[in-house]
Design a protein around this motif. Structure first.
Motif, PDB file in Angstrom:
ATOM      1  N   ASP A 105       0.846  -1.183   0.000  1.00 13.80           N
ATOM      2  CA  ASP A 105       0.000   0.000   0.000  1.00 13.80           C
ATOM      3  C   ASP A 105       0.882   1.233   0.000  1.00 13.80           C
ATOM      4  OD1 ASP A 105      -2.231  -1.497   0.068  1.00 13.80           O
ATOM      5  OD2 ASP A 105      -2.433  -1.472   2.247  1.00 13.80           O
ATOM      6  N   ILE A 106       0.527   2.182  -0.805  1.00 12.86           N
ATOM      7  CA  ILE A 106       1.319   3.394  -0.942  1.00 12.86           C
ATOM      8  C   ILE A 106       0.480   4.579  -0.508  1.00 12.86           C
ATOM      9  CG2 ILE A 106       2.687   4.779  -2.524  1.00 12.86           C
ATOM     10  CD1 ILE A 106       2.692   2.352  -4.369  1.00 12.86           C
ATOM     11  N   PRO A 161      -0.361   8.475  -0.488  1.00 14.94           N
ATOM     12  CA  PRO A 161      -0.075   9.550  -1.405  1.00 14.94           C
ATOM     13  C   PRO A 161       0.952  10.509  -0.829  1.00 14.94           C
ATOM     14  CG  PRO A 161      -2.410   9.510  -0.782  1.00 14.94           C
ATOM     15  CD  PRO A 161      -1.728   8.451  -0.010  1.00 14.94           C
ATOM     16  N   TYR A 185       7.122   9.176  -5.386  1.00 21.14           N
ATOM     17  CA  TYR A 185       6.890   8.005  -6.237  1.00 21.14           C
ATOM     18  C   TYR A 185       7.879   7.932  -7.396  1.00 21.14           C
ATOM     19  CZ  TYR A 185       2.311   7.735  -3.960  1.00 21.14           C
ATOM     20  OH  TYR A 185       1.305   7.635  -3.053  1.00 21.14           O
ATOM     21  N   SER A 199      -2.298  -2.677 -15.707  1.00 22.41           N
ATOM     22  CA  SER A 199      -2.041  -1.244 -15.625  1.00 22.41           C
ATOM     23  C   SER A 199      -3.162  -0.498 -16.320  1.00 22.41           C
ATOM     24  CB  SER A 199      -0.701  -0.896 -16.276  1.00 22.41           C
ATOM     25  OG  SER A 199       0.376  -1.467 -15.571  1.00 22.41           O
ATOM     26  N   TYR A 223      -1.840   7.102 -10.856  1.00 21.51           N
ATOM     27  CA  TYR A 223      -1.917   6.370  -9.599  1.00 21.51           C
ATOM     28  C   TYR A 223      -3.318   5.818  -9.402  1.00 21.51           C
ATOM     29  CZ  TYR A 223       2.198   9.272  -8.818  1.00 21.51           C
ATOM     30  OH  TYR A 223       3.402   9.899  -8.951  1.00 21.51           O
ATOM     31  N   SER A 237      -5.598   4.618  -6.150  1.00 24.02           N
ATOM     32  CA  SER A 237      -5.601   4.643  -4.690  1.00 24.02           C
ATOM     33  C   SER A 237      -5.778   3.228  -4.151  1.00 24.02           C
ATOM     34  CB  SER A 237      -6.721   5.544  -4.170  1.00 24.02           C
ATOM     35  OG  SER A 237      -7.987   5.010  -4.519  1.00 24.02           O
ATOM     36  N   ARG A 260      -7.954  -0.378  -5.582  1.00 21.77           N
ATOM     37  CA  ARG A 260      -7.021  -1.234  -6.316  1.00 21.77           C
ATOM     38  C   ARG A 260      -7.589  -2.607  -6.642  1.00 21.77           C
ATOM     39  NH1 ARG A 260      -1.605   0.106  -4.568  1.00 21.77           N
ATOM     40  NH2 ARG A 260      -2.021   1.615  -6.213  1.00 21.77           N
ATOM     41  N   TYR A 266      -3.022  -1.050 -11.205  1.00 21.96           N
ATOM     42  CA  TYR A 266      -1.952  -0.096 -10.904  1.00 21.96           C
ATOM     43  C   TYR A 266      -1.943   0.996 -11.967  1.00 21.96           C
ATOM     44  CZ  TYR A 266       0.112  -3.371  -7.541  1.00 21.96           C
ATOM     45  OH  TYR A 266       0.330  -4.203  -6.479  1.00 21.96           O
ATOM     46  N   LYS A 291       2.524   5.118 -12.739  1.00 20.35           N
ATOM     47  CA  LYS A 291       3.513   5.666 -11.814  1.00 20.35           C
ATOM     48  C   LYS A 291       3.493   4.952 -10.474  1.00 20.35           C
ATOM     49  CE  LYS A 291       5.645   9.456 -13.474  1.00 20.35           C
ATOM     50  NZ  LYS A 291       7.058   9.810 -13.266  1.00 20.35           N
ATOM     51  N   ASP A 292       2.595   3.987 -10.305  1.00 20.95           N
ATOM     52  CA  ASP A 292       2.474   3.295  -9.027  1.00 20.95           C
ATOM     53  C   ASP A 292       3.683   2.401  -8.776  1.00 20.95           C
ATOM     54  OD1 ASP A 292       0.258   4.085  -7.570  1.00 20.95           O
ATOM     55  OD2 ASP A 292      -1.113   2.960  -8.843  1.00 20.95           O
ATOM     56  N   GLN A 352       4.880  -1.079  -7.505  1.00 17.75           N
ATOM     57  CA  GLN A 352       4.463  -2.444  -7.228  1.00 17.75           C
ATOM     58  C   GLN A 352       5.540  -3.098  -6.382  1.00 17.75           C
ATOM     59  OE1 GLN A 352       3.130  -4.643 -10.670  1.00 17.75           O
ATOM     60  NE2 GLN A 352       2.563  -2.784 -11.759  1.00 17.75           N
TER      61      GLN A 352
END
Length: 815
Positions: A5-6, A8, A417, A595, A600, A602, A606, A626, A629-630, A632
């Protein structure tokens, strides 16, 4: 595969707000401690400044290194060849007028005022424009789009209505596949030029700065400049693994000192040598320049365009900063400093014409020569760093959209990112850059290749921007055509002058761009053909239903994660699994990692979860989405998130009417967005507990497996590797009398399967061209695409699948 999990990236407004809240809370408990914290917290000190100013400061170390070091070589590149016959004060001032208006029309007007407004959720660059177009029309050649993708919060852009011109152009492009293919080739050509620029820029910048030794030491040994430049280049590429955030932040003061220094030297030269140079700001001097030089003046435009090298970085690196910060930095510092430096060089050269071959260093006062030499060398390193980072970003974007072979992507910053490092690309760039630096010691020759790459990217960007104006912004066609014609007229003049010099070094960038474009198109073509084969040879759902819930084989405890590129339907390789494996897991999940054309996605959006067959079959589908720019990554928690998502979907399915259709054939396609970022306590379908255990997260399912062989392998692994304490997740069904018995039974089966072990199942595919295919297709598929597949990272490695839990079944694709 494991899911990460990323969060923001926070802007400084949010940072200041949160710091203020923390300080207020602390002050209530201990006022003196709160005061000390406020003084010592670096984030609070940053938050006290406007965010745009902080980002503008950081942009100097990343964006403007290339553009600001152009004065090192521009005048030398202009007055080369036949223009040597026109070296006089009038043509020198005319050249400065050309430089001034080029800086004004392209970087200032086109990019700062217009292009920076065409961001894709804060992201810029050629692929950002392409993703915008793909979101507003079915322009992508890979048919994996879903209606659910358009419901992503980051998918929406611009007005919902459509003008007549926009609708007509969109229908035209969607209807003709040749135009969609042509659009992709244009984008790939631009990406190839950027990668080629990443090879040429370091060589050009470092050689130009180190060439100052020739000015200081007339008897320097032959090849010393090339040797020193190569040492600097090797050191530069060797430091890339440290991350651009460190290099960019540390070198921002270098670019600032460089800009202030060249501004001061420019003022000094104008006052001392020729104050009348200020009148050359008038475009009248351009007319006089071409009257005197004629065709030779037009050819010299290939040198003039070097004054705007690095301009594309303002748009390409938009995702790291903000449009306002880049505008502030350019308008208030970069632009006036460059104009004054070029004016100062013109004033000096108008009185010292013999100094044109080494104009920059000769125009520096002797007392500050060595300090300026050191600053110029450091600034050249910063310029090289900027384009290398941009190359990493463009390769990652291409790879995410299926246009580049899989490579290892290392994220060097947890907060930003876009700051990444790609080892394979880094060493390839280093080898090619050293080859250019050694093979072309003449800076003018490298400059010809440099200018061709830069202007080609700008030419392509103008075309894509015109399409965005009509299709995305819903502007009139007249406005888009006016924009296109105006800037294409200017850029075509420079581009034609650059192409004239193909035989004089320009062929380098052309060969590099065509090579990378061909590589990307071959990979995309092979990927598309393989996907179309899966799409047209899907396993019929009636065949699966005819096998019954047991699928005609033994269903054993455990979960089988079957990886496929298909977003709908059952891939043909599933029939190979059923045929070749004597038993299959009780719970099957078809996982598709795809993709979407957004920067991005969220974490809340996802996961898409659905069911393929009726409940007794225990077959589900999970689509993990994804953006390009996400990140993984691998955090060891994908299995737990997947179980939670499926459990929530089962609960949701039992209460929502849209999932209650009795038609078994309609199951596939009904999917729900299930948040992958919920906390354990928030899951209503399952009770989740955490206990501390020792070991490696990749062996969770192995240790609990009923297979003695797998357990022995796990024990052997534990003996060879030190055991670390971690938290293990356990699931249980709540004792809720209101829960449906069928739902409870399915949840219990899901938990039992998880405790029995998880296996990752993939197809080891071999792609071959049909015998009836043309020679060109056989060459592309059997040699080009197959070579790339064998020498790039495998899909299991790219998806972070634990090797000990992986099952592969071979299959040949005749496309």
């Amino acid at each position: 595969m494991n899911q990460i999990d990323i969060e923001p990236e926070e802007d400084y407004n949010d940072l200041a707000k949160r710091e203020g809240q923390e300080s207020t809370h602390t002050q209530d408990e201990n006022p003196r401690a709160a005061t000390n914290k406020r003084k010592l917290t670096p984030k609070f000190l940053l938050a006290s400044f406007p965010p745009s100013l902080i980002l503008a400061y950081q942009s100097f170390g990343v964006v403007y290194g290339d553009l600001s070091t152009s004065p090192l070589y521009v005048y030398r590149s202009i007055f080369i060849g036949k223009l040597q016959d026109h070296q006089n004060s009038e043509t020198i001032l005319g050249a400065f007028s050309l430089i001034f208006w080029t800086l004004t029309l392209i970087p200032l007007l086109k990019y700062v005022i217009i292009m920076l407004s065409a961001d894709d959720s804060g992201e810029g660059g050629t692929f950002a424009l392409y993703s915008l177009l793909c979101r507003h029309g079915k322009f992508s050649l890979l048919p994996n789009q879903q209606a659910a993708d358009e419901e992503l919060s980051s998918y929406k852009y611009g007005s919902s209505g459509q003008s007549s011109s926009s609708a007509a152009m969109k229908r035209f492009i969607e209807k003709h596949k040749k135009f969609r293919t042509g659009l992709l080739l244009v984008v790939l050509m631009g990406a190839g030029m950027v990668i080629g620029d990443g090879v040429i820029t370091p060589a050009m910048s470092v050689l130009s700065s180190v060439s100052g030794l020739d000015a200081a030491q007339k008897r320097i040994p032959n090849g010393a400049v090339q040797f020193i430049s190569c040492v600097i280049l090797v050191g530069l590429f060797a430091l890339q693994h440290c991350g651009t955030h460190k290099v960019g932040f540390l070198f921002a003061p270098v670019v600032l000192i460089w800009l202030v220094s060249i501004f001061a030297i420019g003022i000094y030269n104008v006052i001392k040598w020729n104050p009348k140079a200020v009148f050359a700001l008038s475009p009248h001097y351009i007319i006089k320049f071409f009257k005197q030089t004629g065709k030779d003046g037009w050819i010299s435009l290939g040198g003039v365009l070097l004054s705007i090298t690095g301009t594309e970085a303002m748009f390409a690196d938009l995702g790291h900063f903000s449009a306002s910060s880049i505008r502030i930095a350019f308008v208030f510092l970069v632009y006036p400093c460059l104009v004054m430096q070029y004016m100062g060089q013109a004033a000096y050269l108008s009185k010292n014409i013999s100094s044109i071959p080494n104009s920059f260093y000769d125009s520096i006062p002797g007392s500050v020569f060595w300090p300026m030499f050191v600053i110029a060398t450091l600034a050249a390193i910063v310029a090289s760093q900027a384009i290398i980072s941009a190359t990493f970003s463009i390769v990652k974007q291409c790879s995410a959209l299926g246009c580049f072979p899989r490579v290892k992507v290392v994220h060097t910053s947890k907060q930003i990112y876009g700051q990444i490092y790609i080892p394979e690309i880094n060493w390839i760039l280093m080898i090619l850059t050293l080859a250019v630096a050694v093979g072309f010691p003449d800076i003018t020759t490298i400059g010809n290749a440099y200018g061709l790459a830069v202007m080609s990217v700008m030419f392509i960007t103008t075309f894509l921007m015109a399409l965005v104006m009509v299709i995305v912004w819903q502007r009139s066609s007249i406005l888009a055509i006016t924009f296109l014609v105006f800037f294409w007229f200017i850029e075509a003049a420079y581009l034609s002058a650059a192409y004239v010099k193909i035989t004089q070094g320009g062929w380098v960038s052309l060969v590099l761009s065509l090579f990378f474009m061909s590589l990307m198109f071959v990979w995309h073509y092979g990927t598309r053909r393989k996907y179309n084969f899966d799409l047209h040879n899907k396993v019929p759902l009636k065949w699966i239903l005819g096998l019954g819930p047991s699928l005609g084989i033994v269903r054993v405890p455990g979960i089988g994660l079957i990886y496929s590129e298909l977003a709908t339907g059952v891939p043909p390789i599933f029939s190979h699994f059923v045929t070749n494996l004597p038993a299959f897991h009780n719970v099957l999940v078809f996982v598709c990692v795809k993709s979407v054309p957004v920067p991005y996605v969220s974490p809340e959006e996802r996961f898409l979860i659905g069911r393929i067959c009726p409940r007794p079959y225990r077959m589900y589908r999970c689509i993990v989405r994804y953006g390009y720019k996400d990140m993984q990554g691998d955090d060891g928690n994908f299995e737990n998130q997947l179980i939670q998502s499926i459990a929530e979907f089962i609960q949701m399915e039992s209460v929502e009417p849209r999932f209650s259709s009795p038609d078994a054939l309609s199951y596939d396609g009904r999917m729900a967005v299930v948040s992958a970022s919920r906390t354990f306590e928030s899951v209503s379908s399952l009770i989740v507990s955490e206990v501390e255990e020792c070991g490696d997260s990749n062996f969770d399912s192995i240790r609990s497996s009923k297979s003695s062989t797998l357990r022995s392998l796990s024990l052997g692994h534990d003996e060879e590797n030190p055991r670390v304490r971690r938290r293990q997740v356990r699931f249980s069904v709540p004792e809720n009398i209101g829960i449906d018995p069928c739902v409870k039974e399915e949840l219990l089966d899901l938990i039992e399967a998880k405790e029995s072990g998880v296996a990752y199942i993939m197809g080891h595919s071999y792609v071959k061209a049909r015998r009836s295919s043309s020679f060109l297709k056989k060459l592309v598929i059997d040699f080009g695409y197959s070579f790339l597949r064998k020498n790039c990272r495998g899909p299991a490695v790219a998806l972070h699948i634990p090797h000990i839990s992986l099952i592969e079944v071979g299959m040949i694709y005749h496309v």
